[in-house]
Design a protein around this motif. Structure first.
Motif, short mmCIF file in Angstrom:
data_model
loop_
_atom_site.label_atom_id
_atom_site.label_comp_id
_atom_site.label_asym_id
_atom_site.label_seq_id
_atom_site.Cartn_x
_atom_site.Cartn_y
_atom_site.Cartn_z
N VAL A 33 0.85 -1.18 0.00
CA VAL A 33 0.00 0.00 0.00
C VAL A 33 0.89 1.23 0.00
O VAL A 33 1.73 1.40 0.88
CB VAL A 33 -0.94 0.01 1.22
CG1 VAL A 33 -1.76 1.29 1.27
CG2 VAL A 33 -1.85 -1.21 1.20
N THR A 34 0.73 2.07 -1.01
CA THR A 34 1.55 3.29 -1.12
C THR A 34 0.72 4.56 -1.04
O THR A 34 1.28 5.65 -1.02
CB THR A 34 2.34 3.29 -2.45
OG1 THR A 34 1.42 3.20 -3.54
CG2 THR A 34 3.32 2.12 -2.50
N ASP A 35 -0.60 4.42 -0.98
CA ASP A 35 -1.48 5.59 -0.92
C ASP A 35 -1.25 6.34 0.39
O ASP A 35 -1.44 5.78 1.47
CB ASP A 35 -2.93 5.11 -1.01
CG ASP A 35 -3.92 6.26 -1.00
OD1 ASP A 35 -3.99 6.97 0.04
OD2 ASP A 35 -4.61 6.45 -2.01
N PRO A 36 -0.80 7.61 0.32
CA PRO A 36 -0.50 8.36 1.53
C PRO A 36 -1.69 8.48 2.49
O PRO A 36 -1.51 8.44 3.71
CB PRO A 36 -0.07 9.73 1.01
CG PRO A 36 0.35 9.51 -0.39
CD PRO A 36 -0.51 8.38 -0.89
N ALA A 37 -2.90 8.62 1.96
CA ALA A 37 -4.07 8.73 2.82
C ALA A 37 -4.31 7.43 3.59
O ALA A 37 -4.59 7.45 4.79
CB ALA A 37 -5.30 9.09 2.01
N ALA A 38 -4.16 6.29 2.92
CA ALA A 38 -4.34 5.00 3.58
C ALA A 38 -3.27 4.79 4.65
O ALA A 38 -3.56 4.36 5.76
CB ALA A 38 -4.29 3.87 2.56
N ILE A 39 -2.03 5.10 4.32
CA ILE A 39 -0.94 4.96 5.28
C ILE A 39 -1.18 5.87 6.49
O ILE A 39 -0.91 5.50 7.63
CB ILE A 39 0.42 5.23 4.62
CG1 ILE A 39 0.71 4.13 3.59
CG2 ILE A 39 1.54 5.31 5.66
CD1 ILE A 39 1.89 4.40 2.70
N GLY A 40 -1.73 7.05 6.24
CA GLY A 40 -2.04 7.98 7.31
C GLY A 40 -3.11 7.45 8.25
O GLY A 40 -3.19 7.88 9.41
N ASP A 41 -3.94 6.53 7.79
CA ASP A 41 -4.99 5.94 8.62
C ASP A 41 -4.46 4.85 9.56
O ASP A 41 -5.14 4.46 10.50
CB ASP A 41 -6.09 5.33 7.75
CG ASP A 41 -6.90 6.39 7.01
OD1 ASP A 41 -6.95 7.54 7.48
OD2 ASP A 41 -7.48 6.04 5.96
N VAL A 42 -3.25 4.36 9.29
CA VAL A 42 -2.68 3.26 10.07
C VAL A 42 -2.13 3.80 11.39
O VAL A 42 -1.49 4.85 11.43
CB VAL A 42 -1.56 2.56 9.28
CG1 VAL A 42 -0.90 1.47 10.11
CG2 VAL A 42 -2.12 1.96 8.00
N ARG A 43 -2.37 3.08 12.46
CA ARG A 43 -1.88 3.47 13.78
C ARG A 43 -0.52 2.86 14.06
O ARG A 43 -0.31 1.67 13.86
CB ARG A 43 -2.85 3.01 14.86
CG ARG A 43 -4.20 3.63 14.74
CD ARG A 43 -5.10 3.13 15.82
NE ARG A 43 -6.44 3.70 15.67
CZ ARG A 43 -7.41 3.51 16.52
NH1 ARG A 43 -7.22 2.77 17.59
NH2 ARG A 43 -8.58 4.06 16.31
N ASP A 44 0.39 3.68 14.53
CA ASP A 44 1.69 3.22 15.07
C ASP A 44 2.48 2.36 14.08
O ASP A 44 3.03 1.33 14.46
CB ASP A 44 1.48 2.46 16.38
CG ASP A 44 0.74 3.30 17.41
OD1 ASP A 44 1.03 4.50 17.51
OD2 ASP A 44 -0.14 2.75 18.10
N LEU A 45 2.57 2.76 12.84
CA LEU A 45 3.36 2.02 11.84
C LEU A 45 4.83 2.33 12.07
O LEU A 45 5.28 3.47 11.89
CB LEU A 45 2.94 2.42 10.42
CG LEU A 45 3.55 1.61 9.29
CD1 LEU A 45 3.10 0.15 9.36
CD2 LEU A 45 3.16 2.21 7.94
#
Length: 73
Positions: A33-45
């Motif tokens: 997953v490279t979509d910045p919005a999706a990555i922004g939704d992930v907690r504590d990556l």
């Protein structure tokens, strides 16, 4: 770490796939997953982690393995 192939839902045997490790954990092979919005939704990556996308049907391999090897009862 060694991986044991659990299954795929791909006709060509490629991505996505599910594996069990010899550490008692699981590895998922999927699209990064490279979509910045999706990555922004992930907690504590953490810096050494990534997220991958898989088809829902692939989860059955994980459930089957878990029920045979880890479920209590």
């Amino acid at each position: 770490m060694r991986l044991r192939f659990l299954g795929t839902d791909s006709d060509q045997g490629g991505c996505p796939a599910m594996y069990a490790t010899d550490h008692g954990t699981y590895v998922v092979q999927g699209k990064v997953v490279t979509d910045p919005a999706a990555i922004g939704d992930v907690r504590d990556l953490a810096d050494d982690e990534t997220i991958v996308e898989i088809e829902p049907a692939l989860v059955r391999h994980l459930i089957e393995h878990y029920n045979v090897h880890h479920a209590e009862g």
